[in-house]
Write an enzyme that holds these catalytic residues in place. Structure first.
Site, mmCIF file in Angstrom:
data_model
loop_
_atom_site.group_PDB
_atom_site.id
_atom_site.type_symbol
_atom_site.label_atom_id
_atom_site.label_comp_id
_atom_site.label_asym_id
_atom_site.label_seq_id
_atom_site.Cartn_x
_atom_site.Cartn_y
_atom_site.Cartn_z
ATOM 1 N N SER A 253 98.636 51.631 -42.407
ATOM 2 C CA SER A 253 98.735 52.869 -43.167
ATOM 3 C C SER A 253 99.188 53.993 -42.267
ATOM 4 C CB SER A 253 97.366 53.232 -43.737
ATOM 5 O OG SER A 253 96.509 53.514 -42.650
ATOM 6 N N LYS A 254 99.866 54.950 -42.879
ATOM 7 C CA LYS A 254 100.407 56.032 -42.059
ATOM 8 C C LYS A 254 99.319 56.933 -41.490
ATOM 9 C CE LYS A 254 101.770 58.613 -46.145
ATOM 10 N NZ LYS A 254 102.904 58.916 -47.000
#
Ligand code: GLU
Length: 494
Positions: A253-254
């Protein structure tokens, strides 16, 4: 065996994700290893979320990585158009087929009914899903309501009993009870197809032989298989790849890792090293050699050797591999040439130059003043924030709230960012100068520098996110508990 045809089917709803490149790589490799075709299809039926910019960014990023397609937008084959938004008539024709066979039905249930049904199911802890309210509506009733122009969707019928059993190339037999499968909406009230319907119709019409995609789609397979059966088509072979993961094993995930391919381009990674690194996700050459080209991968690839343990996307390892490429693949002359190309890449440099020109007297000033545009790490310490008039708790808020706000912006422009910062400064009861001061340090590495708002606009969210997060960590970080409190406070600002 019929011709091997694989595909990547990105939805253009955000930044080009490394996960898309990873799946594209394995699809392309498998197709080419079998002298087949690799197709690219743009799945843009979600009109509210799809954008042309995202589509262009995804296509350009895949091209930058050398993950070119044999058929797709701009290289039309026999199965086009390759954008779902241009295939509406095909879906209309096919939904009529299903309605005609009695495999799909009109559903007129209102949003309110569906949401209270859902709430009831949550309260009673029963299976969430459509309850079949409109399933047995008579044809006359359907026609009457259609004539009244009532809003409707079209759903698929699903068997009540038994299991859907299918084979996955990597996982073997998978069994999912039909009772777990919802009567999926196939056509939305705007007349457009959902992912499931368009995806199956297109995979069939595009003669896709192997669907190789991320494991998050496994639970969708029963719906897809059922659609193939309803149409009387042979389903493709399914292969669900393990998802890329953060170091803590959560889905990549960013929030924890940069996921945008654009970030890696901006940071000056070599596309061939990034592709090589993605090839190492869940797979390796039998010799154990970790550096290989797509060509070598195609020769050696054996899809059955893909391992299912979630591959960790580890930037340190990517750095190591990229460094190896720089040293082993580039002569000094090539290095200089590629470095120069990277430094002067149009998108960035044309935006930076006007800013720098205002402030420098000679070229050599550029390094000192504009170095933060190209640096990966600003090597800051907590002390660098000490000239701020704000107390540490407020600095932390400014950084965290700015990050959240920037992440939520639909429009990334100087004026937009400025007005949001001004608004937040007012809401926090501090002067805009004081609000911007920790941002200067976090983003440009200095208390005084080029306009921080201009700089943020040019740097883009992926790098800005990294810098703000680094600064927040330097200042002591935000524990889970604190994060919750801050989120609450942040929401109350709006
Ligand atoms: N459009 C889907 C996505 O964005 C494609 C999934 C699939 O490959 O079936 O991931």
């Amino acid at each position: 065996m019929s011709r091997v045809r694989t595909r990547i089917a990105p939805s253009p709803t955000g930044d080009p994700h490394v996960g898309t490149a990873y799946i594209a790589l394995f699809n392309r490799c498998f197709a080419h290893q079998n002298n087949g075709d690799f197709v690219l299809r743009v799945e843009d039926t979600d009109q509210a979320r799809s954008t042309k910019k995202s589509e262009n960014d995804i296509l350009n990023s895949l091209q930058w990585l050398g993950l070119t397609w044999d058929e797709g937008p701009a290289s039309e084959g026999n199965c086009g158009p390759y954008r779902q938004s241009e295939r509406s008539q095909i879906y209309s024709k096919h939904i009529q087929l299903l309605l005609g066979k009695g495999k799909a039905f009109h559903c007129f249930c209102s949003e309110e009914r569906l949401s209270s049904l859902r709430n009831e199911q949550i309260t009673n802890k029963t299976q969430i899903g459509y309850d079949g309210h409109c399933l047995d509506m008579s044809n006359d009733e359907v026609q009457r309501r259609l004539a009244l122009n009532e809003r409707f969707v079209i759903r698929m019928k699903v068997p009540e009993h038994g299991d859907c059993v299918f084979n996955d190339m990597l996982r073997g037999e998978i069994r999912i009870a039909w009772s777990q499968v919802d009567m999926q909406v196939l056509i939305k009230s705007d007349g457009l197809p959902t992912y499931h319907f368009a995806n199956v119709v297109d995979d069939h019409l595009m003669e896709i032989s192997h669907v190789i995609r991320g494991e998050e789609w496994i639970n969708s397979v029963p719906k897809h298989i059922l659609l193939y059966q309803y149409f009387g088509w042979v389903p493709p072979i399914f292969c669900h790849m393990p998802l890329l993961r953060n170091a803590d094993k959560s889905k990549l995930s960013k929030r924890k890792n940069p996921t945008s391919i654009g970030y890696y381009k901006d940071m000056g990674y070599l596309p061939e090293a990034l592709v090589n690194y993605l090839g190492l996700m869940g797979w390796s050459l039998p010799s154990g050699e970790e550096k290989f080209s797509p060509k070598e991968m195609i020769t050696e690839f054996d899809i059955n050797r893909v391992s299912l343990g979630g591959p960790i996307f580890d930037i340190e390892k990517l750095n190591w591999l990229n460094g190896k490429y720089l040293r082993e693949e580039l002569s000094d002359v090539d290095f200089l040439k590629k470095f120069g190309d990277w430094l002067s890449r149009d998108e960035k440099i044309t935006a930076i130059v006007p800013l720098l020109k205002e402030r420098v007297d000679k070229f050599s000033d550029v390094v000192d003043l504009g170095g933060f545009f190209i640096a990966a790490d600003l090597t800051l310490t907590a002390d660098d924030f000490s000239n701020s008039k704000l107390d540490p708790a407020v600095i932390l808020r400014v950084l965290q709230f700015s990050l959240w706000r920037l992440e939520s912006l639909k429009k990334w422009s100087h004026d937009e960012i400025q007005s949001h910062f001004q608004l937040m400064a007012n809401q926090l009861g501090i002067k805009i100068r004081d609000f911007l001061s920790p941002l200067f340090v976090a983003i440009t590495g200095r208390a005084v520098s080029l306009s921080v708002i201009e700089s943020i606009t040019i740097l883009d969210i992926n790098i800005v996110r990294m810098r703000l997060r680094t600064a927040i960590e330097l200042l002591g970080g935000v524990s889970k508990k604190k994060q919750k409190l801050l989120e609450k406070e942040y929401k109350s600002l709006n």
